[in-house]
Design an enzyme around this catalytic site. Structure first.
Site, PDB file in Angstrom:
ATOM      1  N   GLY A 178      34.505  40.550  42.472  1.00 23.19           N
ATOM      2  CA  GLY A 178      33.988  39.200  42.289  1.00 23.19           C
ATOM      3  C   GLY A 178      34.842  38.420  41.308  1.00 23.19           C
ATOM      4  N   LYS A 195      34.820  43.274  33.625  1.00 22.33           N
ATOM      5  CA  LYS A 195      34.895  41.819  33.634  1.00 22.33           C
ATOM      6  C   LYS A 195      36.068  41.390  32.760  1.00 22.33           C
ATOM      7  CE  LYS A 195      32.111  37.750  32.352  1.00 22.33           C
ATOM      8  NZ  LYS A 195      30.800  37.330  31.811  1.00 22.33           N
ATOM      9  N   ASP A 252      21.426  31.043  31.023  1.00 16.80           N
ATOM     10  CA  ASP A 252      22.128  30.877  32.298  1.00 16.80           C
ATOM     11  C   ASP A 252      21.521  31.791  33.355  1.00 16.80           C
ATOM     12  OD1 ASP A 252      24.010  29.693  33.954  1.00 16.80           O
ATOM     13  OD2 ASP A 252      25.592  31.120  33.461  1.00 16.80           O
TER      14      ASP A 252
END
Length: 282
Positions: free
Chosen positions: A6, A26, A119
């Site tokens: 991703g 990440k 978020d």
């Protein structure tokens, strides 16, 4: 690393192995390191002290040669957003109730630790092989004394999930996460994208000044689901329930027994003429 799983505007996520475990790595894009370094460090700091079955598990952080990487557990089914958009996966009301309960448990724990997510959206909710949903992505979260300050989230590109008080840059509390959850639960129920096709600036104006919300009329919601959505996206933050209350509501809620214990995956069979879909467990 085993390959990309991703990516977004600020980072790319890879699958890898760490001490024998499958992990998600990440990596912050090089061009944004100087801008987001503080957020990455804050995300790691928050994850380091969190321990809950509905919060993504933190494995470590790497800072080397101006490259930042956060390592977390790998959740094989990806984001809840991806799952909801996959038409080969059949979801019944009981499955949606379970997803919502998982989110509320994770968020209730987060708030008990004095952390506001800021978020919360289905693309930041990850699903493991056993269909357990876990809250992820704490780059915009605030904790302790940080949570009682006026901040705006619109610059982060998520106005569809942001509470009216956030969009209006007013002071806000953890109840802003409750509003965001209402949009997430609407997504779970409808399997649609909120305000699809509407420019972000129009969403900001209509939600903040006109009380606009995603459509409830054209969808067939179970009454308990619709009631929770409406309460959670109330204009007044004080009128919204907290996640502890929602955990109780979803735990005691009675919905029809599902035909399948877990979400049912249909297997696609492609022909030269047109794709057919047949049901089978995978």
């Amino acid at each position: 690393m085993k390959g990309e799983i991703g990516h977004g505007a600020f980072s790319t996520v890879y699958r890898g192995r760490y001490h024998g475990f499958d992990v998600a790595i990440k990596m912050l894009n090089a061009k944004t390191v100087s801008v987001l370094e503080k957020n990455v460090a804050k995300e790691a700091t928050i994850l380091l002290r969190l321990n809950h079955p509905n919060i993504v598990k933190f494995m470590g952080i790497s800072i080397q040669d101006n490259q930042f990487a956060i390592v977390t557990e790998y959740l094989s089914r990806g984001s809840l957003r991806q799952l909801l958009l996959d038409t080969t996966i059949l979801l019944e009301d009981e499955h949606k109730r379970k997803f919502a309960l998982d989110v509320c448990k994770g968020m209730s724990y987060l708030h008990s630790e004095k952390v506001i997510h800021r978020d919360l959206k289905c693309s930041n909710l990850l699903v493991d092989k056993d269909w357990t949903v876990k809250v992820a992505d704490f780059g915009l979260s605030r904790e302790g004394s940080d949570i009682d300050v006026t901040m705006t989230m619109t610059a982060c590109g998520t106005p569809a999930w942001a509470a009216p008080e956030v969009l209006k840059t007013q002071r806000y509390s953890e109840k802003a996460d409750i509003y965001s959850f209402s949009i997430c639960f609407w997504e779970m129920c409808t399997r649609q994208v909120p305000y699809e096709g509407i420019p972000p600036y129009q969403i900001v104006i209509s939600v903040a000044t006109q009380g606009r919300r995603p459509d409830l009329q054209s969808n067939d919601f179970p009454a308990p689901f619709e009631e929770i959505i409406k309460k959670c996206w109330d204009e007044e933050p004080a009128a919204r329930p907290d996640f502890g209350e929602l955990v109780t509501r979803f735990t005691t809620m009675v919905v029809p027994l599902p035909d399948h214990e877990t979400p049912f995956i249909m297997k696609r069979e492609y022909s030269a003429v047109s794709p057919n879909v047949s049901a089978s467990y995978i």
